[in-house]
Design a protein around this motif. Structure first.
Motif, PDB file in Angstrom:
ATOM      1  N   SER A 117       0.843  -1.193   0.000  1.00 33.28           N
ATOM      2  CA  SER A 117       0.000   0.000   0.000  1.00 33.28           C
ATOM      3  C   SER A 117       0.880   1.246   0.000  1.00 33.28           C
ATOM      4  O   SER A 117       2.007   1.232   0.497  1.00 33.28           O
ATOM      5  N   LYS A 118       0.349   2.321  -0.577  1.00 38.05           N
ATOM      6  CA  LYS A 118       1.101   3.570  -0.642  1.00 38.05           C
ATOM      7  C   LYS A 118       1.297   4.169   0.742  1.00 38.05           C
ATOM      8  O   LYS A 118       2.301   4.833   1.002  1.00 38.05           O
ATOM      9  N   GLU A 119       0.324   3.962   1.614  1.00 38.77           N
ATOM     10  CA  GLU A 119       0.421   4.412   2.993  1.00 38.77           C
ATOM     11  C   GLU A 119       0.100   3.245   3.922  1.00 38.77           C
ATOM     12  O   GLU A 119      -0.614   2.319   3.544  1.00 38.77           O
ATOM     13  N   LYS A 120       0.644   3.294   5.141  1.00 35.21           N
ATOM     14  CA  LYS A 120       0.383   2.214   6.105  1.00 35.21           C
ATOM     15  C   LYS A 120      -1.106   2.165   6.432  1.00 35.21           C
ATOM     16  O   LYS A 120      -1.743   3.189   6.674  1.00 35.21           O
ATOM     17  N   ILE A 121      -1.660   0.953   6.432  1.00 41.68           N
ATOM     18  CA  ILE A 121      -3.071   0.747   6.763  1.00 41.68           C
ATOM     19  C   ILE A 121      -3.155  -0.070   8.043  1.00 41.68           C
ATOM     20  O   ILE A 121      -2.679  -1.205   8.099  1.00 41.68           O
ATOM     21  N   LEU A 122      -3.755   0.507   9.068  1.00 36.93           N
ATOM     22  CA  LEU A 122      -3.947  -0.172  10.348  1.00 36.93           C
ATOM     23  C   LEU A 122      -5.436  -0.308  10.629  1.00 36.93           C
ATOM     24  O   LEU A 122      -6.216   0.606  10.359  1.00 36.93           O
ATOM     25  N   VAL A 123      -5.811  -1.443  11.172  1.00 38.19           N
ATOM     26  CA  VAL A 123      -7.210  -1.701  11.530  1.00 38.19           C
ATOM     27  C   VAL A 123      -7.256  -2.238  12.953  1.00 38.19           C
ATOM     28  O   VAL A 123      -6.539  -3.185  13.293  1.00 38.19           O
ATOM     29  N   LYS A 124      -8.099  -1.633  13.781  1.00 34.58           N
ATOM     30  CA  LYS A 124      -8.254  -2.063  15.178  1.00 34.58           C
ATOM     31  C   LYS A 124      -9.505  -2.934  15.281  1.00 34.58           C
ATOM     32  O   LYS A 124     -10.590  -2.515  14.880  1.00 34.58           O
ATOM     33  N   LEU A 125      -9.346  -4.146  15.831  1.00 38.96           N
ATOM     34  CA  LEU A 125     -10.465  -5.081  15.960  1.00 38.96           C
ATOM     35  C   LEU A 125     -10.662  -5.467  17.422  1.00 38.96           C
ATOM     36  O   LEU A 125      -9.691  -5.672  18.152  1.00 38.96           O
ATOM     37  N   ASN A 126     -11.927  -5.605  17.799  1.00 35.85           N
ATOM     38  CA  ASN A 126     -12.271  -5.948  19.184  1.00 35.85           C
ATOM     39  C   ASN A 126     -12.902  -7.332  19.268  1.00 35.85           C
ATOM     40  O   ASN A 126     -13.711  -7.712  18.420  1.00 35.85           O
ATOM     41  N   THR A 153     -12.264 -15.211  13.456  1.00 36.58           N
ATOM     42  CA  THR A 153     -13.595 -14.721  13.142  1.00 36.58           C
ATOM     43  C   THR A 153     -13.752 -13.328  13.747  1.00 36.58           C
ATOM     44  O   THR A 153     -13.439 -13.115  14.916  1.00 36.58           O
ATOM     45  N   ILE A 154     -14.216 -12.392  12.922  1.00 38.49           N
ATOM     46  CA  ILE A 154     -14.435 -11.025  13.386  1.00 38.49           C
ATOM     47  C   ILE A 154     -15.921 -10.868  13.705  1.00 38.49           C
ATOM     48  O   ILE A 154     -16.778 -11.108  12.855  1.00 38.49           O
ATOM     49  N   ILE A 155     -16.218 -10.461  14.933  1.00 42.99           N
ATOM     50  CA  ILE A 155     -17.607 -10.283  15.358  1.00 42.99           C
ATOM     51  C   ILE A 155     -18.147  -8.979  14.782  1.00 42.99           C
ATOM     52  O   ILE A 155     -17.634  -7.894  15.066  1.00 42.99           O
ATOM     53  N   ASP A 156     -19.193  -9.085  13.978  1.00 41.73           N
ATOM     54  CA  ASP A 156     -19.703  -7.933  13.233  1.00 41.73           C
ATOM     55  C   ASP A 156     -20.150  -6.801  14.144  1.00 41.73           C
ATOM     56  O   ASP A 156     -19.838  -5.631  13.906  1.00 41.73           O
ATOM     57  N   LYS A 157     -20.882  -7.117  15.220  1.00 43.55           N
ATOM     58  CA  LYS A 157     -21.475  -6.067  16.055  1.00 43.55           C
ATOM     59  C   LYS A 157     -20.414  -5.207  16.741  1.00 43.55           C
ATOM     60  O   LYS A 157     -20.687  -4.056  17.106  1.00 43.55           O
ATOM     61  N   LYS A 208     -18.093  -3.091  13.009  1.00 44.68           N
ATOM     62  CA  LYS A 208     -18.785  -2.818  11.749  1.00 44.68           C
ATOM     63  C   LYS A 208     -17.967  -1.930  10.818  1.00 44.68           C
ATOM     64  O   LYS A 208     -17.803  -2.225   9.628  1.00 44.68           O
ATOM     65  N   ASN A 209     -17.441  -0.827  11.324  1.00 46.53           N
ATOM     66  CA  ASN A 209     -16.673   0.092  10.479  1.00 46.53           C
ATOM     67  C   ASN A 209     -15.390  -0.545   9.980  1.00 46.53           C
ATOM     68  O   ASN A 209     -14.987  -0.348   8.823  1.00 46.53           O
ATOM     69  N   GLU A 210     -14.750  -1.322  10.844  1.00 48.35           N
ATOM     70  CA  GLU A 210     -13.485  -1.960  10.475  1.00 48.35           C
ATOM     71  C   GLU A 210     -13.703  -3.030   9.403  1.00 48.35           C
ATOM     72  O   GLU A 210     -12.890  -3.176   8.482  1.00 48.35           O
ATOM     73  N   ILE A 211     -14.801  -3.761   9.520  1.00 48.73           N
ATOM     74  CA  ILE A 211     -15.125  -4.770   8.510  1.00 48.73           C
ATOM     75  C   ILE A 211     -15.375  -4.106   7.157  1.00 48.73           C
ATOM     76  O   ILE A 211     -14.903  -4.588   6.113  1.00 48.73           O
ATOM     77  N   GLU A 212     -16.078  -2.981   7.155  1.00 54.95           N
ATOM     78  CA  GLU A 212     -16.333  -2.263   5.908  1.00 54.95           C
ATOM     79  C   GLU A 212     -15.024  -1.787   5.278  1.00 54.95           C
ATOM     80  O   GLU A 212     -14.871  -1.813   4.049  1.00 54.95           O
ATOM     81  N   LEU A 213     -14.068  -1.360   6.109  1.00 55.97           N
ATOM     82  CA  LEU A 213     -12.772  -0.927   5.593  1.00 55.97           C
ATOM     83  C   LEU A 213     -12.029  -2.087   4.943  1.00 55.97           C
ATOM     84  O   LEU A 213     -11.469  -1.950   3.843  1.00 55.97           O
TER      85      LEU A 213
END
Length: 216
Positions: free
Chosen positions: A19-28, A49-53, A56-61
C-alpha cells in the motif's frame, strides 16, 4: 479509496503490491478458530472470526480494501506482467475477509507488541498461552492489524494482514455455586462482580453467605 497500491515487486516466489500508505485496523473481541506455524517457520497464521457487532466500520474498511485490490489488479495486471491473462483474476483472486473470517499472520519479521493481562510478553510466551487456552478460550482478544500487501502468485492472489499489537484479557471464571435463585441476591452478586472482581476473589465468604441465604 481508489488506486491505493504501489506497483508489484518480486519477493521470493510472489509479487507483492504494498500500500502507498500504512493501513492499520483495530479489531475488538476477535475469535481464534485455529493457528499453525507458517511453512517457512517465520511465524504463525491465525484463522480468526471477526464479530460484526463489535467491528462494523473496520469490517467495511477491510471489504473496501479487498474490492479496491481486485479492481486495480483487473485494470493493471496485463501491463504489469506483459500478458493477456487478466481474465483469470476472477478465478484466482481471494478476498482476505470472507463470511466473517480472516487469516492473520504473526510474523517474526514484523515488530509487534503483545500484552496479556497488562503484562508485555514475547511471541513464545504468547504461543504458550494460546496452547494452554485452546479448549477453554477464557479470554478477550483485541488486536491491531497492519496490511502487508497483495500477494500475487500463479495460482492465487490474496490480500494479507499481520498482527501489529495483541492485547489479551483473561476472563475470571466463577464456580457454579455462585448462581443464585433470588433476584435480590443476583443483584448483590452483580454489584460485587462489577466493583470488586479485581480484588482477586477477596470476600468469597460473603458470596457463600449469599448462597446460603438464597437456599433459606
Amino acid at each position: 479509496m481508489k488506486h491505493l497500491f504501489k506497483n508489484p515487486q518480486k519477493k521470493g516466489k510472489s509479487y507483492i503490491c504494498n500500500s502507498k500508505e500504512k493501513i492499520l485496523v483495530k479489531l475488538n473481541e476477535v475469535k481464534i478458530r485455529n493457528f499453525k506455524k507458517l511453512n517457512d517457520t517465520s511465524g504463525y497464521f491465525f484463522d480468526c472470526t471477526i464479530i460484526d457487532k463489535n467491528n462494523k466500520n473496520e469490517i467495511e474498511l477491510i471489504k473496501e480494501i479487498d474490492n479496491d485490490a481486485k479492481e486495480i489488479l483487473i485494470e493493471n495486471y496485463n501491463e504489469w506482467f506483459d500478458t493477456t491473462d487478466d481474465d483469470k483474476i476472477e478465478d484466482i483472486y481471494i478476498n482476505s475477509f470472507d463470511d466473517g473470517n480472516i487469516t492473520i499472520i504473526l510474523s517474526n519479521k514484523i515488530e509487534i507488541d503483545i500484552i496479556i493481562d497488562n503484562k508485555e510478553v514475547t511471541i513464545t510466551e504468547f504461543i504458550d498461552y494460546m496452547n494452554a487456552n485452546k479448549k477453554n478460550k477464557n479470554f478477550i482478544f483485541n488486536v491491531d492489524l497492519v496490511f502487508i500487501g497483495i500477494y500475487i502468485n500463479d495460482n492465487n492472489i490474496i490480500n494479507k494482514w499481520a498482527f501489529k499489537t495483541i492485547n489479551i484479557e483473561t476472563i475470571k471464571q466463577f464456580p457454579n455455586a455462585f448462581k443464585f435463585e433470588k433476584e435480590a441476591d443476583k443483584f448483590s452478586l452483580e454489584l460485587y462482580l462489577n466493583n470488586d472482581t479485581k480484588k482477586e476473589y477477596a470476600g468469597m465468604n460473603w458470596l457463600y453467605e449469599c448462597e446460603e441465604q438464597s437456599d433459606a
